[in-house]
Design an enzyme around this catalytic site. Structure first.
Site, PDB file in Angstrom:
ATOM      1  N   CYS A   1       0.983   1.850   5.033  1.00 58.03           N
ATOM      2  CA  CYS A   1       0.901   0.311   4.795  1.00 58.03           C
ATOM      3  C   CYS A   1      -0.808   0.095   4.567  1.00 58.03           C
ATOM      4  CB  CYS A   1       1.447  -0.615   5.358  1.00 58.03           C
ATOM      5  SG  CYS A   1       3.121  -0.773   5.139  1.00 58.03           S
TER       6      CYS A   1
ATOM      7  N   ALA B   1       9.691  -1.808   6.700  1.00 57.65           N
ATOM      8  CA  ALA B   1       8.501  -2.236   5.739  1.00 57.65           C
ATOM      9  C   ALA B   1       9.207  -2.997   4.651  1.00 57.65           C
ATOM     10  CB  ALA B   1       7.725  -0.844   5.254  1.00 57.65           C
ATOM     11  N   ILE B   2       8.311  -3.853   4.023  1.00 55.78           N
ATOM     12  CA  ILE B   2       8.815  -4.514   2.905  1.00 55.78           C
ATOM     13  C   ILE B   2       7.839  -4.557   1.709  1.00 55.78           C
ATOM     14  CG2 ILE B   2       9.172  -6.954   1.937  1.00 55.78           C
ATOM     15  CD1 ILE B   2      10.253  -7.670   4.648  1.00 55.78           C
TER      16      ILE B   2
ATOM     17  N   GLY C   1      12.302  -3.371  -2.282  1.00 59.52           N
ATOM     18  CA  GLY C   1      12.763  -4.244  -1.293  1.00 59.52           C
ATOM     19  C   GLY C   1      12.453  -3.759   0.221  1.00 59.52           C
TER      20      GLY C   1
ATOM     21  N   ASP D   1       0.893  -1.208  -0.058  1.00 56.67           N
ATOM     22  CA  ASP D   1      -0.226   0.165   0.025  1.00 56.67           C
ATOM     23  C   ASP D   1       0.808   1.197  -0.099  1.00 56.67           C
ATOM     24  OD1 ASP D   1      -2.041   2.292   1.135  1.00 56.67           O
ATOM     25  OD2 ASP D   1      -3.220   0.257   0.996  1.00 56.67           O
TER      26      ASP D   1
ATOM     27  N   THR E   1       3.552   4.014   1.760  1.00 60.06           N
ATOM     28  CA  THR E   1       4.561   4.244   2.788  1.00 60.06           C
ATOM     29  C   THR E   1       5.300   5.478   2.692  1.00 60.06           C
ATOM     30  OG1 THR E   1       6.086   2.974   3.962  1.00 60.06           O
ATOM     31  CG2 THR E   1       6.531   2.997   1.559  1.00 60.06           C
TER      32      THR E   1
END
Length: 219
Positions: free
Chosen positions: A179, A148-149, A161, A84, A86
């Protein structure tokens, strides 16, 4: 035992988000063609909000309006990664692995779990017990997201990444619903430790654990 594949680590410092995306596209093409080794890019971005594919380009989870973002010098970019919305900003270690998952790691969920493992181990090096939260990606400390990924995989070569909050000004996350998750917050290594943390120390930790988890040899 087979020889470990080489991993080149490139530390690029602070670069614009769009520049980082274009560089990744070029490197992915080169990696698909076998022209370069697996590569891990480290960058920091100026303040920027990025929209993952789950948003379908909508800014529903961006709390600030366009004029407020412009006044603060915060850009907004759509991106081809998963997830989503970020926030990226100075003091955040952004890692872009450009690695070929063939022949034995062709599993998207495993790749995300492996990135989480790298970040959880890196946090442990600083005395922080991070973990996973069911249903969400990333590295968490309690109900706060430390890293976060959001990934993209093309022909089994990865891009985009992770983003690990080191000394990040967390107020940037107030501009969004991170997110798209409304009932959880964010944190940073500096916040958890109550002191500044050297980015170079975090980079070294992440590199070591990335090489171990992904069974790569640092070039």
């Amino acid at each position: 035992m087979s020889q470990r594949r080489r991993l080149v680590v490139r530390r690029l410092g602070r670069i614009g988000y769009a520049e980082g995306v274009e560089l990744q596209k070029s490197l992915v093409q080169q990696r698909v063609a076998g022209e370069i080794d697996d590569t891990l890019l480290f960058v920091e971005h100026p303040p920027v909000i990025t929209l993952g594919v789950r948003t379908r380009g909508a800014t529903t989870n961006v709390r600030a309006d366009a004029s407020a973002l412009a006044a603060q010098g915060v850009e907004v970019h759509e991106t081809g990664r998963g997830g989503d919305v970020t926030f990226h900003g100075p003091g955040q270690l952004v890692g872009y692995p450009i690695i070929d998952l063939k022949p034995d790691r062709q599993d998207v969920h495993r790749y995300v779990r492996d990135l989480e493992e790298v970040l959880i181990r890196a946090a442990a090096d600083f005395g922080i017990e991070a973990g996973r939260v069911k249903g969400y990606s990333g590295a968490w400390v309690g109900d706060r997201k430390l890293a976060a990924i959001g990934v993209r995989i093309s022909r089994w070569v990865t891009s985009h990444g992770f983003a690990l909050n080191v000394t990040t000004d967390l107020s940037g996350f107030d501009l969004i619903v991170p997110c798209g998750i409304t009932d959880r917050g964010v944190t940073s290594l500096a916040t958890l430790l109550g002191r500044d943390v050297a980015m170079a120390d975090v980079e070294r930790s992440v590199v070591a654990h990335f090489a171990a988890v992904f069974q790569r040899q640092i070039a």
